[in-house]
Write a protein that holds these residues in place. Structure first.
Motif, PDB file in Angstrom:
ATOM      1  N   ASN A 115      34.792 -46.286 -14.493  1.00 47.72           N
ATOM      2  CA  ASN A 115      35.587 -45.280 -13.805  1.00 47.72           C
ATOM      3  C   ASN A 115      35.139 -43.858 -14.095  1.00 47.72           C
ATOM      4  OD1 ASN A 115      37.109 -47.258 -12.656  1.00 47.72           O
ATOM      5  ND2 ASN A 115      38.860 -47.044 -14.023  1.00 47.72           N
ATOM      6  N   LEU A 116      33.839 -43.654 -14.159  1.00 49.61           N
ATOM      7  CA  LEU A 116      33.353 -42.279 -14.296  1.00 49.61           C
ATOM      8  C   LEU A 116      33.671 -41.520 -13.014  1.00 49.61           C
ATOM      9  CD1 LEU A 116      29.865 -42.617 -16.004  1.00 49.61           C
ATOM     10  CD2 LEU A 116      32.119 -42.305 -17.033  1.00 49.61           C
ATOM     11  N   PHE A 117      33.909 -40.217 -13.150  1.00 49.47           N
ATOM     12  CA  PHE A 117      34.158 -39.405 -11.960  1.00 49.47           C
ATOM     13  C   PHE A 117      32.848 -39.314 -11.180  1.00 49.47           C
ATOM     14  CE2 PHE A 117      37.100 -37.479 -15.213  1.00 49.47           C
ATOM     15  CZ  PHE A 117      38.182 -38.234 -14.813  1.00 49.47           C
ATOM     16  N   ALA A 118      32.849 -39.925  -9.992  1.00 50.29           N
ATOM     17  CA  ALA A 118      31.592 -40.158  -9.279  1.00 50.29           C
ATOM     18  C   ALA A 118      30.905 -38.865  -8.829  1.00 50.29           C
ATOM     19  CB  ALA A 118      31.853 -41.041  -8.060  1.00 50.29           C
TER      20      ALA A 118
END
Lengths: 271, 307
Positions: A115-118
């Motif tokens: 869930n890294l900030f894309a």
């Protein structure tokens, strides 16, 4: 959690908690007491209790659907327990007037799917919290992000976007992002389950380093060798219930319950 | 847009030799916008180059020059006529461009909250839904009529704004397009926001951002990038829908064209030219938005992503 302090009704409780903490020192740094949770009619957690000291590593194991992840999420209130209480460092996490955003600053979380900030580079992923939640200056936040990326061995990937990173690198950024908030407790929700086998090692290595640094960690994982190596306590959950808990050597080598033995057998046969 | 091969994007001239079609496209764009800008500037400055309302080249000159050419001699009269009406067409395009751009820009700032409310709100989701369906479900022309003839909104235009255009009815048209366009834009943006992974919101909440902060710092920067291609539709539609402003007497492109046509009765020629002008505006808009999409592209977000 300062809301709880300023609430006169909660004072009696808070005092009692403070006494508890004073008596026990670092004992019961995290105390999960009789947590139950239902999704509709289905009970997913049933009277779950365990305690952790500061610097402890507790590993939750159990078959899928046993409520491990839900239990983890109750600690930072991403999931709400309907019954029971959770205390962190003497303060009740589950109190209705707790500021959840403030709680989450103190509890880092690492996700199975990263869930890294894309849309943000690795550096900005890590710096976003310090900037927007801790209100650090741009320079301070960047410095902190740099330090954390270096800690997980990604000093040379600061400008990469998540799509440009391998799974293992993504997860290390995810760990750095949680660490940058300087949390009291780190939650790991199956941090290596979405990784190719050859990438698991680099993530476990970072987690080993954290253990060595004295981080308090609550980990859901299927990596039994990791659990055996670093855990102070293993909690075996099945169908939302704590079947058995104990130090790894006891639980892995001499499980008291037949269900635990069966689960461990099944896991071992897959290794 | 055929953007599936994003790395070989057209906005980087260093990457590939442009094709002949591409060169023609760019040349046509330069001619169109060169002519427009020159005509507008000449009018604003009170006619330093040619008297206001006159073309840069006299229609008579065009006619005699073309008559001498073997292939074009048959069209000499027509093209002389087009030359003669070109200043009025350019004048109409000015209002069409202004109305479209202002309506789109202002509408955007209404559309984003509408879309966010729709996706993340509870009560506000219903308010947003009702607004969107009402504005999308009734004819735009009817909305303009209600605003202009029914409510006579022109009388409420503040003094500061009423000096901008010759007539307040332009503001009424903009109001209509803002209210209507916001509903359409909100739908495009809502769809894009919904395509942002759930985990992004969870991750934002997990580091202690509030829901609103997470939407602002995490969801919107991704969602708005996803929205660009479909949002371009609204840009294109609005360029053409802005012609409805003619029915409440806003002298934009369609109005000017109709005026000339009823004076000269040369309907087919005038509306062919008008159609061509709209086409040039639309192609400019799509080209512009393709460049914006490239400009804000981030690996893994939009562009090369399957939609």
């Amino acid at each position: 959690m300062s809301d709880a302090d300023s609430n006169p009704d909660a004072d009696a409780n808070a005092d009692a908690d403070a006494n508890d903490a004073a008596e026990s020192g670092d004992r019961d740094y995290l105390r999960v007491a009789d947590i139950s949770k239902w999704y509709g009619d289905e009970q997913v957690l049933d009277d779950v209790s365990f305690e952790m000291d500061r610097g402890d590593v507790t590993v939750l194991i159990g078959p899928s659907g046993s409520g491990k992840s839900t239990m983890l999420r109750c600690v930072n209130r991403l999931a709400e327990a309907q019954e029971g209480e959770i205390f962190l460092d003497g303060e009740e996490v589950t109190a209705p007037d707790v500021d959840v955003d403030e709680l989450r600053r103190e509890v880092g979380m690492v996700f199975q799917d990263f869930n890294l900030f894309a849309h943000l580079t690795a550096l900005d992923n890590v710096a976003l919290g310090p900037r927007r939640v801790l209100d650090l200056s741009e320079a301070e936040a960047d410095e902190r992000a740099h330090a954390q990326l270096e800690r997980v061995g990604l000093a040379d990937q600061t400008d990469s976007y998540p799509a440009e990173l391998s799974g293992g690198q993504k997860q290390r950024v995810g760990i750095a992002r949680a660490l940058a908030m300087e949390p009291k407790l780190m939650l790991f929700d199956e941090p290596t389950s979405a990784l190719d086998p050859e990438l698991i090692g680099e993530v476990l290595e970072v987690m080993h380093d954290l253990v060595a640094d004295g981080m308090t960690m609550l980990v859901v994982t299927h990596e039994m060798s990791f659990a055996r190596a670093v855990a102070d306590e293993i909690v075996f959950l099945d169908e939302g219930r704590v079947v058995e808990r104990g130090p790894p050597e006891q639980l892995f080598d001499n499980p008291e319950k037949e269900r635990t033995a069966r689960f461990l057998d099944r896991i071992a046969s897959h290794d | 847009m055929a953007d599936s091969t994003r790395p070989a994007n057209v906005s980087d001239p260093g990457e590939a030799i442009p094709s002949a079609g591409r060169l023609l496209f760019v040349a046509a764009g330069v001619v169109f916008w060169g002519w427009l800008l020159a005509t507008w500037v000449n009018r604003w400055l009170g006619g330093p180059v040619v008297p206001v309302g006159e073309p840069f080249v006299a229609p008579g000159t065009v006619e005699s020059a073309l008559a001498a050419l073997p292939l074009l001699s048959a069209y000499a009269t027509d093209l002389a006529f087009v030359t003669r009406i070109s200043p009025e067409i350019a004048r109409g395009i000015w209002l069409t461009v202004v109305i479209t751009v202002v309506s789109l820009a202002v509408g955007f700032f209404i559309a984003v909250p509408l879309a966010v409310a729709r996706v993340y709100g509870r009560l506000t989701a219903y308010v947003s839904l009702v607004y969107t369906e009402l504005l999308r479900g009734t004819p735009l022309l009817a909305q303009l009529f209600v605003l202009h003839f029914g409510l006579n909104m022109g009388q409420y235009v503040p003094v500061a704004l009423s000096d901008v255009f010759a007539r307040n009815v332009v503001w009424v048209a903009i109001l209509g397009f803002v209210l209507n366009g916001a509903a359409y834009q909100a739908e495009y943006i809502r769809g894009a926001i919904e395509s942002v992974e759930e985990g992004q919101l969870t991750a934002g909440r997990a580091i202690g951002l509030s829901k609103v902060e997470t939407i602002y710092y995490v969801v919107l920067p991704q969602g708005l990038r996803y929205a660009i291609p479909s949002w371009t539709n609204e840009f294109v539609y609005l360029i053409k829908y802005s012609s409805l402003a003619a029915f409440i007497t806003v002298p934009e492109l369609y109005y000017r064209a109709f005026e000339i046509a009823s004076d000269t009765f040369r309907y087919p020629m005038i509306f062919a030219v008008t159609g061509l002008a709209y086409l040039c505006l639309v192609l400019t808009a799509t080209e512009l938005m393709a460049r914006v999409e490239d400009l804000v592209a981030i690996p893994g977000v939009g562009g090369d992503r399957e939609r």
